[in-house]
Design an enzyme around this catalytic site. Structure first.
Site, PDB file in Angstrom:
ATOM      1  N   ASP A 102      -1.888  -0.165  -0.942  1.00 51.43           N
ATOM      2  CA  ASP A 102      -1.099  -0.306  -1.992  1.00 51.43           C
ATOM      3  C   ASP A 102      -0.031   0.904  -1.755  1.00 51.43           C
ATOM      4  OD1 ASP A 102      -0.339  -0.789  -4.817  1.00 51.43           O
ATOM      5  OD2 ASP A 102      -1.324   1.141  -5.146  1.00 51.43           O
ATOM      6  N   LEU A 103       1.021   0.905  -2.566  1.00 51.27           N
ATOM      7  CA  LEU A 103       2.043   1.957  -2.584  1.00 51.27           C
ATOM      8  C   LEU A 103       2.024   3.081  -3.517  1.00 51.27           C
ATOM      9  CD1 LEU A 103       4.510   3.175  -0.905  1.00 51.27           C
ATOM     10  CD2 LEU A 103       5.961   1.706  -2.459  1.00 51.27           C
ATOM     11  N   ASP A 104       2.427   2.749  -4.622  1.00 52.78           N
ATOM     12  CA  ASP A 104       2.354   3.864  -5.855  1.00 52.78           C
ATOM     13  C   ASP A 104       0.709   4.115  -5.872  1.00 52.78           C
ATOM     14  OD1 ASP A 104       4.995   3.866  -6.019  1.00 52.78           O
ATOM     15  OD2 ASP A 104       5.007   1.999  -7.490  1.00 52.78           O
TER      16      ASP A 104
ATOM     17  N   THR B  40       4.578   7.840  -6.931  1.00 54.95           N
ATOM     18  CA  THR B  40       5.752   7.490  -8.095  1.00 54.95           C
ATOM     19  C   THR B  40       5.168   6.936  -9.602  1.00 54.95           C
ATOM     20  OG1 THR B  40       5.419   5.297  -6.371  1.00 54.95           O
ATOM     21  CG2 THR B  40       7.351   6.621  -6.021  1.00 54.95           C
TER      22      THR B  40
ATOM     23  N   LYS C  38       0.044   1.226 -14.134  1.00 53.07           N
ATOM     24  CA  LYS C  38      -0.262   1.074 -12.837  1.00 53.07           C
ATOM     25  C   LYS C  38      -0.517  -0.301 -12.137  1.00 53.07           C
ATOM     26  CE  LYS C  38      -1.257   5.880 -12.735  1.00 53.07           C
ATOM     27  NZ  LYS C  38      -2.096   7.095 -12.534  1.00 53.07           N
ATOM     28  N   GLY C  39       0.153  -0.650 -11.030  1.00 57.07           N
ATOM     29  CA  GLY C  39      -0.165  -1.593 -10.477  1.00 57.07           C
ATOM     30  C   GLY C  39       0.272  -2.858 -10.969  1.00 57.07           C
TER      31      GLY C  39
ATOM     32  N   ARG D  12       6.826  -4.945 -12.960  1.00 52.62           N
ATOM     33  CA  ARG D  12       8.018  -4.228 -14.100  1.00 52.62           C
ATOM     34  C   ARG D  12       8.112  -5.207 -15.286  1.00 52.62           C
ATOM     35  NH1 ARG D  12      13.598  -4.022 -11.423  1.00 52.62           N
ATOM     36  NH2 ARG D  12      12.410  -3.463  -9.590  1.00 52.62           N
TER      37      ARG D  12
ATOM     38  N   SER E 232       2.124  -4.240  -2.023  1.00 50.79           N
ATOM     39  CA  SER E 232       2.704  -3.516  -3.598  1.00 50.79           C
ATOM     40  C   SER E 232       3.257  -4.421  -4.385  1.00 50.79           C
ATOM     41  CB  SER E 232       3.423  -2.458  -2.990  1.00 50.79           C
ATOM     42  OG  SER E 232       4.324  -1.997  -4.090  1.00 50.79           O
ATOM     43  N   ALA E 233       2.907  -4.205  -5.760  1.00 57.61           N
ATOM     44  CA  ALA E 233       3.664  -4.808  -6.773  1.00 57.61           C
ATOM     45  C   ALA E 233       5.156  -4.420  -6.905  1.00 57.61           C
ATOM     46  CB  ALA E 233       3.019  -4.772  -8.098  1.00 57.61           C
ATOM     47  N   SER E 234       5.504  -3.358  -6.174  1.00 60.26           N
ATOM     48  CA  SER E 234       6.599  -2.847  -6.573  1.00 60.26           C
ATOM     49  C   SER E 234       8.036  -3.580  -5.840  1.00 60.26           C
ATOM     50  CB  SER E 234       6.862  -1.229  -6.083  1.00 60.26           C
ATOM     51  OG  SER E 234       8.227  -0.849  -6.193  1.00 60.26           O
TER      52      SER E 234
ATOM     53  N   ASN F 135      10.750  -2.007  -5.323  1.00 62.39           N
ATOM     54  CA  ASN F 135      11.343  -1.040  -4.576  1.00 62.39           C
ATOM     55  C   ASN F 135      10.713  -0.480  -3.419  1.00 62.39           C
ATOM     56  OD1 ASN F 135      13.548  -0.929  -6.580  1.00 62.39           O
ATOM     57  ND2 ASN F 135      12.128  -0.303  -8.144  1.00 62.39           N
TER      58      ASN F 135
ATOM     59  N   LYS G   3      -1.054  -8.697  -9.400  1.00 58.43           N
ATOM     60  CA  LYS G   3      -2.499  -8.335  -9.599  1.00 58.43           C
ATOM     61  C   LYS G   3      -2.866  -8.481 -10.810  1.00 58.43           C
ATOM     62  CE  LYS G   3      -1.261  -4.849  -5.842  1.00 58.43           C
ATOM     63  NZ  LYS G   3      -0.739  -3.603  -5.683  1.00 58.43           N
TER      64      LYS G   3
ATOM     65  N   GLU H  82      -6.715   0.838  -2.806  1.00 57.70           N
ATOM     66  CA  GLU H  82      -5.959   0.753  -4.138  1.00 57.70           C
ATOM     67  C   GLU H  82      -6.183   1.876  -5.188  1.00 57.70           C
ATOM     68  OE1 GLU H  82      -4.290  -0.623  -6.395  1.00 57.70           O
ATOM     69  OE2 GLU H  82      -3.405  -2.315  -5.452  1.00 57.70           O
ATOM     70  N   ASP H  83      -5.404   2.075  -6.011  1.00 59.23           N
ATOM     71  CA  ASP H  83      -5.869   3.192  -6.996  1.00 59.23           C
ATOM     72  C   ASP H  83      -5.594   2.522  -8.061  1.00 59.23           C
ATOM     73  OD1 ASP H  83      -2.568   2.457  -7.089  1.00 59.23           O
ATOM     74  OD2 ASP H  83      -2.611   4.026  -8.552  1.00 59.23           O
TER      75      ASP H  83
HETATM   76  P1  B16 Z   1       8.854  -1.725  -9.634  1.00 56.31           P
HETATM   77  P2  B16 Z   1       2.121  -0.568  -6.580  1.00 56.31           P
HETATM   78  C1  B16 Z   1       3.479  -0.812  -8.722  1.00 56.31           C
HETATM   79  O1  B16 Z   1       3.168  -0.690  -7.570  1.00 56.31           O
HETATM   80  C2  B16 Z   1       3.385   0.285  -9.780  1.00 56.31           C
HETATM   81  O2  B16 Z   1       2.071   0.874  -9.607  1.00 56.31           O
HETATM   82  C3  B16 Z   1       3.630  -0.062 -11.195  1.00 56.31           C
HETATM   83  O3  B16 Z   1       3.444   0.946 -12.040  1.00 56.31           O
HETATM   84  C4  B16 Z   1       5.068  -0.699 -11.309  1.00 56.31           C
HETATM   85  O4  B16 Z   1       5.358  -1.231 -12.592  1.00 56.31           O
HETATM   86  C5  B16 Z   1       5.172  -1.868 -10.156  1.00 56.31           C
HETATM   87  O5  B16 Z   1       4.946  -1.399  -9.018  1.00 56.31           O
HETATM   88  C6  B16 Z   1       6.480  -2.426 -10.167  1.00 56.31           C
HETATM   89  O6  B16 Z   1       7.307  -1.358  -9.497  1.00 56.31           O
HETATM   90  O7  B16 Z   1       9.452  -1.487 -10.990  1.00 56.31           O
HETATM   91  O8  B16 Z   1       9.429  -0.631  -8.449  1.00 56.31           O
HETATM   92  O9  B16 Z   1       9.333  -2.924  -9.055  1.00 56.31           O
HETATM   93  O10 B16 Z   1       0.965   0.253  -7.082  1.00 56.31           O
HETATM   94  O11 B16 Z   1       1.692  -2.012  -6.614  1.00 56.31           O
HETATM   95  O12 B16 Z   1       2.399   0.099  -5.143  1.00 56.31           O
HETATM   96 MG    MG Z   2      -0.912   1.408  -6.971  1.00 62.38          MG
END
Ligand code: B16
Ligand code: MG
Length: 223
Positions: free
Chosen positions: A9-11, A17, A45-46, A49, A114-116, A118, A145, A169-170
């Protein structure tokens, strides 16, 4: 012996972040008159958006048009992008590169899950792109997730069976996703919160190379 894959996972696992997500959500919450604490941010978290904004609006009992919803999503992300614009390698969490470097040296395939949306831009900023054989992020998944989709796509991209993969994963939702995918799950953070994980560590400084070797052997033996 089977081929094994490591998924990260990233964040909250590779970089912290979460604090920037918190600041950006807090700014929007203040603007909307919603009380938003760091504890509330734990639930974000996870989580995607879009789902985070839905949760925030539920907290404030606010219902809005799709146009306004999209505008606030955009506003939060613009704000977040400002916070992360100066990120560099110094923000990689302790001993993450020790683990990534060791696995790379051993030729073990690695993926980001990752869910991000970015994720790629963050990996580029902290100069970790070259470690990963596959990147799966919020731009490629349709189900968030705890659905296992993100990790199943990562396994497929690495050419590894899910049962021979491990996930770091966190977030609780991420541990659930890994378990549902039939993967070995490793919780990074509060072991009490992440008690569903197969293994738990506060952070990567607690992970030694002996553990990684044992894990590789365990994954190779599964079918
Ligand atoms: P973004 P992960 C998740 O990343 C974050 O934990 C979560 O807080 C955030 O809302 C989500 O990414 C979406 O991020 O706005 O950058 O698309 O923990 O899955 O790496
Ligand atoms: Mg995470």
């Amino acid at each position: 012996m089977k081929k094994t894959g490591f998924i990260f996972d990233l964040d909250g696992v590779i970089v912290d972040t979460a604090k920037y997500h918190y600041l950006a959500w807090k700014n929007l919450a203040d603007e909307l008159g919603i009380d938003f604490t760091e504890e509330d941010n734990e639930k974000f978290k996870g989580v995607s958006r879009k789902r985070c904004l839905e949760l925030l609006l539920e907290m404030g009992n606010i219902s809005v048009s799709q146009v306004q919803f999209d505008a606030w999503l955009e506003e939060k992300n613009e704000d977040y992008l400002k916070y992360i614009s100066n990120m560099d390698e110094s923000e990689i969490l302790p001993d993450v590169t020790k683990v990534l470097g060791y696995l790379k040296e051993k030729g073990i395939p690695m993926a980001l899950g990752s869910a991000s949306k970015n994720a790629v831009s963050i990996l580029e900023k902290v100069e970790l792109m070259s470690y990963f054989d596959a990147i799966v992020d919020g731009t490629q998944v349709t189900k968030a997730k705890p659905d296992p989709e993100v990790f199943l796509i990562a396994a497929k991209k690495m050419g590894v069976e899910p049962v021979n993969c491990v996930v770091f994963e966190d977030a609780l939702a991420g541990i659930e996703a890994a378990n549902t995918a039939g993967m070995e799950s490793i919780g990074i953070g509060d072991v009490k919160i992440l008690s569903d994980a197969d293994h738990g560590f506060n952070n990567f400084t607690e992970i030694d190379l002996g553990f990684l070797n044992d894990l590789i052997l365990l994954l190779k033996s599964k079918n």
